[in-house]
Write a protein that holds these residues in place. Structure first.
Motif, PDB file in Angstrom:
ATOM      1  N   LEU A 120       0.802  -1.136  -0.032  1.00 45.46           N
ATOM      2  CA  LEU A 120       0.020   0.042   0.041  1.00 45.46           C
ATOM      3  C   LEU A 120       0.827   1.297  -0.183  1.00 45.46           C
ATOM      4  O   LEU A 120       1.855   1.299   0.646  1.00 45.46           O
ATOM      5  CB  LEU A 120      -1.053   0.007   1.304  1.00 45.46           C
ATOM      6  CG  LEU A 120      -1.960  -0.802   1.211  1.00 45.46           C
ATOM      7  CD1 LEU A 120      -2.674  -0.778   2.641  1.00 45.46           C
ATOM      8  CD2 LEU A 120      -3.171  -0.422   0.176  1.00 45.46           C
ATOM      9  N   ASP A 121       0.310   2.242  -0.544  1.00 47.30           N
ATOM     10  CA  ASP A 121       0.834   3.430  -0.459  1.00 47.30           C
ATOM     11  C   ASP A 121      -0.007   4.530   0.252  1.00 47.30           C
ATOM     12  O   ASP A 121      -1.344   4.317   0.164  1.00 47.30           O
ATOM     13  CB  ASP A 121       1.008   4.316  -1.921  1.00 47.30           C
ATOM     14  CG  ASP A 121       2.110   3.620  -2.657  1.00 47.30           C
ATOM     15  OD1 ASP A 121       3.151   3.193  -2.120  1.00 47.30           O
ATOM     16  OD2 ASP A 121       1.905   3.722  -4.039  1.00 47.30           O
ATOM     17  N   SER A 122       0.411   5.236   1.121  1.00 48.94           N
ATOM     18  CA  SER A 122      -0.307   6.180   2.066  1.00 48.94           C
ATOM     19  C   SER A 122      -0.228   7.692   1.216  1.00 48.94           C
ATOM     20  O   SER A 122       0.768   7.997   1.164  1.00 48.94           O
ATOM     21  CB  SER A 122       0.408   6.222   3.261  1.00 48.94           C
ATOM     22  OG  SER A 122      -0.353   7.163   4.385  1.00 48.94           O
ATOM     23  N   TYR A 123      -1.529   8.137   1.681  1.00 54.46           N
ATOM     24  CA  TYR A 123      -1.784   9.307   0.969  1.00 54.46           C
ATOM     25  C   TYR A 123      -2.222  10.684   2.032  1.00 54.46           C
ATOM     26  O   TYR A 123      -2.984  11.529   1.635  1.00 54.46           O
ATOM     27  CB  TYR A 123      -2.734   9.275  -0.357  1.00 54.46           C
ATOM     28  CG  TYR A 123      -2.157   8.718  -1.466  1.00 54.46           C
ATOM     29  CD1 TYR A 123      -1.540   9.360  -2.352  1.00 54.46           C
ATOM     30  CD2 TYR A 123      -2.261   7.405  -1.698  1.00 54.46           C
ATOM     31  CE1 TYR A 123      -0.875   8.664  -3.736  1.00 54.46           C
ATOM     32  CE2 TYR A 123      -1.679   6.866  -2.907  1.00 54.46           C
ATOM     33  CZ  TYR A 123      -0.922   7.348  -3.938  1.00 54.46           C
ATOM     34  OH  TYR A 123      -0.434   6.782  -4.852  1.00 54.46           O
ATOM     35  N   ALA A 124      -1.925  10.242   3.337  1.00 54.47           N
ATOM     36  CA  ALA A 124      -2.416  11.275   4.227  1.00 54.47           C
ATOM     37  C   ALA A 124      -1.596  12.444   3.816  1.00 54.47           C
ATOM     38  O   ALA A 124      -0.348  12.183   3.828  1.00 54.47           O
ATOM     39  CB  ALA A 124      -2.156  10.443   5.583  1.00 54.47           C
ATOM     40  N   LEU A 125      -2.174  13.610   4.321  1.00 55.12           N
ATOM     41  CA  LEU A 125      -1.439  14.769   4.052  1.00 55.12           C
ATOM     42  C   LEU A 125      -0.825  15.062   5.347  1.00 55.12           C
ATOM     43  O   LEU A 125       0.284  15.890   5.299  1.00 55.12           O
ATOM     44  CB  LEU A 125      -2.538  16.112   3.774  1.00 55.12           C
ATOM     45  CG  LEU A 125      -3.097  15.812   2.479  1.00 55.12           C
ATOM     46  CD1 LEU A 125      -4.301  16.948   2.383  1.00 55.12           C
ATOM     47  CD2 LEU A 125      -2.189  15.782   1.403  1.00 55.12           C
ATOM     48  N   THR A 126      -1.186  14.592   6.728  1.00 61.21           N
ATOM     49  CA  THR A 126      -0.521  14.779   7.801  1.00 61.21           C
ATOM     50  C   THR A 126      -0.493  13.528   8.592  1.00 61.21           C
ATOM     51  O   THR A 126      -1.216  12.665   8.304  1.00 61.21           O
ATOM     52  CB  THR A 126      -1.259  15.955   8.637  1.00 61.21           C
ATOM     53  OG1 THR A 126      -2.797  15.606   9.151  1.00 61.21           O
ATOM     54  CG2 THR A 126      -1.200  17.291   8.039  1.00 61.21           C
ATOM     55  N   ASP A 127       0.482  13.471   9.437  1.00 60.23           N
ATOM     56  CA  ASP A 127       0.672  12.176  10.025  1.00 60.23           C
ATOM     57  C   ASP A 127       0.105  12.198  11.635  1.00 60.23           C
ATOM     58  O   ASP A 127       1.003  12.301  12.517  1.00 60.23           O
ATOM     59  CB  ASP A 127       2.100  11.862  10.268  1.00 60.23           C
ATOM     60  CG  ASP A 127       2.450  10.571  10.512  1.00 60.23           C
ATOM     61  OD1 ASP A 127       1.546   9.567  10.316  1.00 60.23           O
ATOM     62  OD2 ASP A 127       3.562   9.834  10.887  1.00 60.23           O
ATOM     63  N   THR A 128      -1.137  12.363  11.747  1.00 62.38           N
ATOM     64  CA  THR A 128      -1.771  12.576  13.017  1.00 62.38           C
ATOM     65  C   THR A 128      -1.848  11.455  13.704  1.00 62.38           C
ATOM     66  O   THR A 128      -1.890  11.383  15.158  1.00 62.38           O
ATOM     67  CB  THR A 128      -3.094  13.108  12.731  1.00 62.38           C
ATOM     68  OG1 THR A 128      -3.836  12.084  12.204  1.00 62.38           O
ATOM     69  CG2 THR A 128      -3.215  14.390  12.336  1.00 62.38           C
ATOM     70  N   ASN A 129      -1.652  10.201  13.436  1.00 61.36           N
ATOM     71  CA  ASN A 129      -1.659   9.048  14.023  1.00 61.36           C
ATOM     72  C   ASN A 129      -0.397   8.035  13.666  1.00 61.36           C
ATOM     73  O   ASN A 129      -0.570   6.960  14.298  1.00 61.36           O
ATOM     74  CB  ASN A 129      -2.757   8.071  13.492  1.00 61.36           C
ATOM     75  CG  ASN A 129      -2.947   7.754  12.026  1.00 61.36           C
ATOM     76  OD1 ASN A 129      -1.862   8.022  11.308  1.00 61.36           O
ATOM     77  ND2 ASN A 129      -4.012   7.251  11.554  1.00 61.36           N
ATOM     78  N   GLY A 130       0.616   8.533  13.118  1.00 64.76           N
ATOM     79  CA  GLY A 130       1.690   7.893  12.956  1.00 64.76           C
ATOM     80  C   GLY A 130       1.870   7.091  11.946  1.00 64.76           C
ATOM     81  O   GLY A 130       2.966   6.290  11.631  1.00 64.76           O
TER      82      GLY A 130
ATOM     83  N   THR B 162       7.408   6.244  20.479  1.00 63.51           N
ATOM     84  CA  THR B 162       6.477   7.065  20.652  1.00 63.51           C
ATOM     85  C   THR B 162       5.389   7.361  19.456  1.00 63.51           C
ATOM     86  O   THR B 162       4.298   7.935  19.773  1.00 63.51           O
ATOM     87  CB  THR B 162       6.956   8.645  20.887  1.00 63.51           C
ATOM     88  OG1 THR B 162       7.485   9.157  19.862  1.00 63.51           O
ATOM     89  CG2 THR B 162       7.732   8.710  22.073  1.00 63.51           C
ATOM     90  N   ASN B 163       5.624   6.543  18.480  1.00 62.53           N
ATOM     91  CA  ASN B 163       4.707   6.366  17.586  1.00 62.53           C
ATOM     92  C   ASN B 163       3.265   5.984  17.983  1.00 62.53           C
ATOM     93  O   ASN B 163       3.083   4.880  18.558  1.00 62.53           O
ATOM     94  CB  ASN B 163       5.058   5.591  16.397  1.00 62.53           C
ATOM     95  CG  ASN B 163       4.173   5.357  15.018  1.00 62.53           C
ATOM     96  OD1 ASN B 163       3.046   4.890  15.262  1.00 62.53           O
ATOM     97  ND2 ASN B 163       4.691   5.946  14.104  1.00 62.53           N
ATOM     98  N   SER B 164       2.170   6.914  17.697  1.00 66.92           N
ATOM     99  CA  SER B 164       0.923   6.419  18.369  1.00 66.92           C
ATOM    100  C   SER B 164       0.272   5.004  17.703  1.00 66.92           C
ATOM    101  O   SER B 164      -0.586   4.395  18.537  1.00 66.92           O
ATOM    102  CB  SER B 164      -0.102   7.554  18.192  1.00 66.92           C
ATOM    103  OG  SER B 164      -0.278   8.016  16.945  1.00 66.92           O
ATOM    104  N   THR B 165       0.577   4.599  16.422  1.00 66.95           N
ATOM    105  CA  THR B 165      -0.192   3.544  15.805  1.00 66.95           C
ATOM    106  C   THR B 165       0.494   2.336  16.449  1.00 66.95           C
ATOM    107  O   THR B 165       0.057   1.515  16.615  1.00 66.95           O
ATOM    108  CB  THR B 165       0.114   3.499  14.216  1.00 66.95           C
ATOM    109  OG1 THR B 165      -0.910   4.596  13.974  1.00 66.95           O
ATOM    110  CG2 THR B 165      -0.302   2.275  13.785  1.00 66.95           C
TER     111      THR B 165
END
Length: 467
Positions: A92-102, A114-117
């Motif tokens: 998979l490729d990620s297309y999230a604009l910000t990394d709110t959840n890691g 400390t990564n939230s995911t």
């Protein structure tokens, strides 16, 4: 509480029972890692653990809470290891604009402790393990009929074993809690891989003894003995016990409850006899989580899309590429979305599959190949290829067949519970990702132990190498 994994009428009876008695079942003990609550007197408006296991109805409700938790937020949830390990590897490729959840950090292989995911996968798994242990303890101390005690203990022990299996694969050495005793759990050390596999072998063998082959529900939303045996076979293969794995996998295939699904369009329909275990959506008509998570149309993706690496792994004419992927064209660009589960509005035909027979076929192919039984092994990989309208393999070497098994696993199970990561890891091929993942390092074969837990329990040290 909503629940997907018990007979809905049975669940409603439990809820009515609780309301009519003016009580709330003490499911926080079973659903969350709140060990200290057990050290105080049970509030007058709640049912204590001894009451929860006083009859089959309330004991089944406790199990229902466990299954609801697995569906909603656990490594087995359609929104967890499938997408997380999909972007972590090369499916998979990620297309999230910000990394709110890691997740973007995982996609770029730059996760930290400390990564939230990372923390979510770890913490939710242990919450449900604690719940399973509470059920096991409660049912063992109960006066329920022996057959019911065996079933409930077997199901809870199987859930615990599955979660510990995934934790070990993702994090390496991990704690192996078998009690709800807070004084023990708060200082548990990590158990090394070999010992984890040994304990899992013992626990899963026990599950197979406690459970029966017969399902409790026509939709197979409760695991049975064969689900436990499949997990045991996975452990055998990790331990390179090829003969034991072959024996138990053939036992599954020989059971009349199961049959190979020759129609590719029916693989993700809940009434197929190739399914070993699946999780039901929270409410009638709800789409499964996977259907909604990967869906996008008429615009560029904002979460996930299938990678070019995955697309290029398919042979020409493979029906899985045609039926399980959908191109989305916008402004001259084309992305491919996952289209295994079709229902994104009203859903009456799909549950979220945890285990299906194709995994048995490919694991058996692997176990036979590792014993140099390549001719026999082809009998189990070729039906999967031919169903996708690919030519059968003939007269291949052990090395070539092992590579083909890895490819078939990828084509068959992309986005399903982290298969790609687990298969590469089992075959010592994770470092192949260096060719497509610029930041991939050898120590990325495991994730870091979450910092929060390292601070709470110094016995979890040392941190995994590289983090």
């Amino acid at each position: 509480m909503k629940n997907s994994n018990i007979n809905i009428n049975q669940y409603r009876r439990v809820v009515r029972f609780s309301r009519n008695m003016g009580m709330i079942l003490l499911f926080c003990v079973l659903l969350f890692s709140c060990e200290k609550l057990l050290e105080v007197e049970t509030p007058s408006n709640q049912i204590g653990k001894d009451k929860v296991f006083a009859d089959v109805q309330t004991a089944n409700a406790a199990l229902a809470g466990l299954y609801a938790g697995l569906r909603d937020n656990s490594p087995l949830s359609g929104e967890s290891l499938g997408p997380f390990l999909g972007v972590y590897t090369d499916d998979l490729d990620s297309y999230a604009l910000t990394d709110t959840n890691g997740v973007l950090a995982l996609y770029h292989n730059q996760q930290t402790d400390t990564n939230s995911t990372v923390y979510s996968v770890w913490s939710t798994a242990y919450q449900h393990i604690y719940s399973a242990n509470a059920i096991i303890e409660g049912v063992k101390a109960s006066a329920l009929p022996v057959n019911e005690k065996n079933r409930i203990e077997g199901e809870a022990l199987l859930v615990r074993s599955i979660l510990l299996f995934y934790l070990q694969q993702v994090f390496g050495a991990v704690p192996y809690p078998v009690t709800t005793d807070y004084t023990i759990n708060q200082s548990l050390p990590r158990v090394e891989t070999g010992e984890v596999l040994s304990r899992l072998e013992t626990d899963l063998s026990r599950c197979a003894e406690l459970l029966s082959d017969q399902y409790r529900d026509e939709e197979r939303v409760y695991p049975n003995r064969k689900a436990a045996e499949l997990m045991l076979a996975k452990v055998y293969i990790l331990a390179q016990k090829w003969v034991q794995a072959e024996t138990i996998l053939k036992t599954i295939l020989g059971n009349p409850l199961y049959s190979f699904q020759n129609d590719l369009s029916k693989i993700f329909q809940k009434d197929s006899k190739h399914i070993l275990w699946q999780l039901k959506p929270a409410n009638p008509g709800d789409p499964v989580k996977e259907a909604m998570l990967y869906y996008f149309s008429g615009a560029a993706p904002t979460t996930y899309a299938l990678s070019e690496s995955l697309l290029n792994s398919f042979e020409a004419g493979d029906l899985r590429k045609q039926q399980w992927m959908t191109p989305v064209m916008v402004g001259g660009s084309t992305w491919y979305r996952v289209n295994k589960y079709k229902n994104t509005t009203i859903n009456n035909t799909e549950d979220s599959i945890v285990f299906r027979l194709e995994e048995v076929y490919l694991l058996l192919t692997e176990a036979l190949t590792q014993q140099n039984k390549t001719a026999e092994a082809l009998l189990y990989i070729n039906p999967i290829r031919q169903r996708a309208e690919l030519s059968p393999l003939v007269s291949v070497s052990k090395e070539v067949l092992l590579s083909e098994i890895l490819l078939e696993n990828r084509r068959e199970f992309f986005t399903e519970t982290g298969h790609r990561f687990l298969d590469l890891k089992r075959n010592n091929r994770l470092n192949d990702l260096q060719g497509v993942k610029p930041n991939w390092q050898p120590f990325h074969n495991v994730w870091p132990i979450p910092q929060k837990d390292l601070l709470l329990n110094p016995n979890l040290n040392a941190q995994n190498n590289g983090y």
